[in-house]
Enzyme design. Structure first.
Site, PDB file in Angstrom:
ATOM      1  N   THR A  88     -71.138  45.411  16.651  1.00  0.00           N
ATOM      2  CA  THR A  88     -69.674  45.516  16.708  1.00  0.00           C
ATOM      3  C   THR A  88     -69.137  45.534  18.130  1.00  0.00           C
ATOM      4  OG1 THR A  88     -69.856  47.916  16.752  1.00  0.00           O
ATOM      5  CG2 THR A  88     -69.593  46.875  14.570  1.00  0.00           C
ATOM      6  N   HIS A 125     -55.255  44.825  33.765  1.00  0.00           N
ATOM      7  CA  HIS A 125     -54.790  46.215  33.745  1.00  0.00           C
ATOM      8  C   HIS A 125     -55.873  47.219  34.107  1.00  0.00           C
ATOM      9  CE1 HIS A 125     -51.262  45.296  30.737  1.00  0.00           C
ATOM     10  NE2 HIS A 125     -51.408  44.364  31.666  1.00  0.00           N
ATOM     11  N   ASP A 153     -78.525  44.506  21.900  1.00  0.00           N
ATOM     12  CA  ASP A 153     -79.519  44.982  20.940  1.00  0.00           C
ATOM     13  C   ASP A 153     -79.766  43.846  19.950  1.00  0.00           C
ATOM     14  OD1 ASP A 153     -77.369  44.960  19.194  1.00  0.00           O
ATOM     15  OD2 ASP A 153     -77.552  47.060  18.598  1.00  0.00           O
ATOM     16  N   CYS A 160     -73.563  44.187  21.181  1.00  0.00           N
ATOM     17  CA  CYS A 160     -74.274  44.762  20.034  1.00  0.00           C
ATOM     18  C   CYS A 160     -73.577  44.223  18.782  1.00  0.00           C
ATOM     19  CB  CYS A 160     -74.319  46.286  20.095  1.00  0.00           C
ATOM     20  SG  CYS A 160     -72.724  47.114  20.080  1.00  0.00           S
ATOM     21  N   HIS A 185     -51.139  49.446  38.034  1.00  0.00           N
ATOM     22  CA  HIS A 185     -52.433  49.675  37.369  1.00  0.00           C
ATOM     23  C   HIS A 185     -53.427  50.365  38.296  1.00  0.00           C
ATOM     24  CE1 HIS A 185     -50.863  47.318  34.117  1.00  0.00           C
ATOM     25  NE2 HIS A 185     -50.654  46.290  34.927  1.00  0.00           N
TER      26      HIS A 185
HETATM   27  C1  RB5 Z   1     -77.113  47.921  14.821  1.00  0.00           C
HETATM   28  O1  RB5 Z   1     -77.324  47.777  13.457  1.00  0.00           O
HETATM   29  C2  RB5 Z   1     -75.667  48.272  15.106  1.00  0.00           C
HETATM   30  O2  RB5 Z   1     -75.428  49.588  14.739  1.00  0.00           O
HETATM   31  C3  RB5 Z   1     -75.340  48.052  16.563  1.00  0.00           C
HETATM   32  O3  RB5 Z   1     -75.597  46.734  16.900  1.00  0.00           O
HETATM   33  C4  RB5 Z   1     -73.924  48.305  16.981  1.00  0.00           C
HETATM   34  O4  RB5 Z   1     -73.019  47.644  16.164  1.00  0.00           O
HETATM   35  C5  RB5 Z   1     -73.568  49.705  17.205  1.00  0.00           C
HETATM   36  O5  RB5 Z   1     -72.453  50.066  17.568  1.00  0.00           O
END
Ligand code: RB5
Length: 204
Positions: A67, A98, A8, A65, A133
């Site tokens: 995080t 694993h 994203d 994304c 595993h």
């Molecule tokens: C976008 O702002 C953010 O929420 C997305 O990139 C991600 O971290 C969601 O888990």
């Protein structure tokens, strides 16, 4: 190795960096977007890669994304997907040894570019350890069969529809009395009829 790549807006910059990096190590990823920094919804792009991995069309996928959390949640909604959020090298190696992870997820706002490249290289080079595993992955498959029966069969519908199309089958004749429900699969322009846990695709 066929690898899908998607992100994203939170992962766009790192996705671009990793695409170039993968090419430099002779892997041509299938870039499924997003293709700009504009705000988009991560489920839309995570699902593109996860569905293809789930269907066996792609061997592996890399999702990014902000995080890595959102992409992980999305990807693991698909049967046969074992998506691992690995923002460090130890998690990355264990996810292969694993868990036989088939999708690597990285947080673009968490991990620097050079570490991300090391994570990707380690993930590509580390084999599944098997042994004890393997038994545990079998238990995950059992859970998928138990809890995601409909999703599991639904993912096979496009492949079924394509096969039906190749045979030039125009219709599957199905008694409405036995039909569960219809849903539209716009990607493959088919209708899919779900009957008692089985999906039958027919070209419209
Ligand atoms: C976008 O702002 C953010 O929420 C997305 O990139 C991600 O971290 C969601 O888990």
């Amino acid at each position: 190795m066929k690898i899908g790549l998607a992100c994203d807006h939170g992962g766009f910059e790192l996705k671009e960096e990793l695409r170039t990096y993968l090419k430099s190590i002779h892997i041509e990823p299938i870039d499924m977007g997003t293709f700009a920094e504009d705000s988009v919804d991560y489920p839309d792009f995570g699902a593109l890669v996860a569905e293809e991995v789930s269907r066996g069309e792609l061997e592996r996928g890399i999702l990014i994304c902000g995080t890595g959390i959102g992409m992980s949640i999305v990807a693991n909604k698909f049967p046969r997907v074992r998506a691992a959020l690995a923002n460090d090298l130890y998690s990355c190696r264990c996810s292969r040894e694993h868990n036989d992870s088939n999708i690597l997820v990285i947080g673009g706002r968490i991990v620097g570019k050079e570490l991300a490249k090391e994570i990707v290289k380690l993930w590509l080079d580390t084999p599944f350890a098997g042994g004890r595993h393997k038994k545990r992955l079998g238990k995950i498959e059992d859970l998928e069969k138990k809890n995601f029966k409909k999703i599991s069969t639904k993912s096979q519908a496009p492949a079924f529809a394509e096969a039906a199309s190749r045979r030039q089958a125009k219709h599957q004749i199905i008694s409405p009395a036995t039909a569960g429900r219809n849903y539209q699969n716009s990607k493959f322009q088919t209708n899919v009829l779900v009957i008692k846990g089985w999906d039958l695709g027919f070209v419209i």
